[in-house]
Design an enzyme around this catalytic site. Structure first.
Site, PDB file in Angstrom:
ATOM      1  CG  HIS A  29      -0.979   1.323   7.256  1.00  0.00           C
ATOM      2  ND1 HIS A  29      -0.085   0.994   8.244  1.00  0.00           N
ATOM      3  CD2 HIS A  29      -0.302   2.143   6.417  1.00  0.00           C
ATOM      4  CE1 HIS A  29       1.073   1.588   8.006  1.00  0.00           C
ATOM      5  NE2 HIS A  29       0.965   2.291   6.905  1.00  0.00           N
ATOM      6  CD  GLU A  30      -1.179   2.452   2.635  1.00  0.00           C
ATOM      7  OE1 GLU A  30      -0.788   3.625   2.496  1.00  0.00           O
ATOM      8  OE2 GLU A  30      -0.414   1.525   3.001  1.00  0.00           O
ATOM      9  N   GLY A  45       0.841  -1.192   0.000  1.00  0.00           N
ATOM     10  CA  GLY A  45       0.000   0.000   0.000  1.00  0.00           C
ATOM     11  C   GLY A  45       0.872   1.235   0.000  1.00  0.00           C
ATOM     12  CD  GLN A  90       3.137   5.882   2.707  1.00  0.00           C
ATOM     13  OE1 GLN A  90       2.189   5.334   2.192  1.00  0.00           O
ATOM     14  NE2 GLN A  90       4.105   5.216   3.316  1.00  0.00           N
ATOM     15  CB  CYS A 105       4.750   2.495   7.613  1.00  0.00           C
ATOM     16  SG  CYS A 105       4.306   3.968   6.676  1.00  0.00           S
ATOM     17  CG  LEU A 106       6.509   1.087   1.665  1.00  0.00           C
ATOM     18  CD1 LEU A 106       6.004   1.357   0.256  1.00  0.00           C
ATOM     19  CD2 LEU A 106       7.638   0.056   1.641  1.00  0.00           C
ATOM     20  CG  HIS A 138      -0.208   7.004   5.317  1.00  0.00           C
ATOM     21  ND1 HIS A 138       0.884   7.535   5.966  1.00  0.00           N
ATOM     22  CD2 HIS A 138       0.071   5.678   5.157  1.00  0.00           C
ATOM     23  CE1 HIS A 138       1.779   6.573   6.189  1.00  0.00           C
ATOM     24  NE2 HIS A 138       1.308   5.437   5.711  1.00  0.00           N
TER      25      HIS A 138
HETATM   26 ZN    ZN Z   1       2.242   3.610   5.861  1.00  0.00          ZN
END
Ligand code: ZN
Length: 191
Positions: A145-146, A45, A50, A103-104, A149
């Site tokens: 989660h996304e 995701g 991000q 998380c990236l 963000h």
């Molecule tokens: Zn994330």
């Protein structure tokens, strides 16, 4: 185009993102870049903040997980990337589950997070068509989660103060650009 992923400490990750007003070439390009960037980083995701874009948009692709799943689990999951534009979570299950998240934007940190096990989400898809989906399992997890963000919320905000304290030094290193990831990243250094 693979875009650098903004890391923890970057103010863009803490902003409330703005609605996407219309579908145009810019939007299509952004979606394609986000999918490419997510795949390059082996992510499942990625949300627009991000990659430094303050837009209510995220992409999800759980297909890398399918190989390790039982057939009955796999059958319910999409094997193509999903695009969520201007999403709205319209229902959450009372039942909650614990699941380990990463998380990236926060490399090398994994923590257990408790969230509703299922959600319903209204959104516009890549063709800017209105859709609604009810999801559970890993898909519900990634979507929540996304979605966070887009409101400047990170999974770290859902863990205990005790766990956050333990991670403090590692987080400071990420924010200072002292960690490396296996994909292009960008750190916003404080002036
Ligand atoms: Zn994330």
């Amino acid at each position: 185009m693979i875009l650098p992923i903004r890391l923890f400490g970057d103010p863009v990750l803490r902003e409330r993102a703005e609605l996407v007003k219309r579908a145009d070439e810019d939007l299509n390009g952004l979606i394609a870049d986000m999918i490419e960037t997510m795949r390059n980083a082996n992510g499942i995701g990625l949300a627009a903040p991000q990659i430094g874009r303050n837009k209510r948009l995220f992409v999800v692709d759980v297909s890398p997980l399918l190989d390790s799943m039982a057939e009955h689990e796999r059958a319910e999951l999409p094997d193509q990337p999903l695009v969520f534009i201007n999403p709205e979570i319209t229902w959450e299950s009372d039942e909650e589950v614990e699941y380990e998240e990463g998380c990236l934007s926060i490399p090398d940190i994994m923590e257990d997070v408790i969230r509703p096990s299922a959600v319903r989400i209204a959104f516009r898809d890549a063709a800017f068509k209105r859709r609604e989906l009810q999801v559970d399992s890993i898909l519900a997890r990634v979507i929540q989660h996304e979605y966070d963000h887009l409101d400047g919320v990170l999974f770290l905000d859902h863990i205990s103060a005790f766990r956050r304290q333990i991670l403090k030094r590692k987080l400071r290193e990420i924010a200072r650009g002292e960690t490396t990831a296996e994909y292009p990243t960008e750190v916003a250094l404080a002036a």
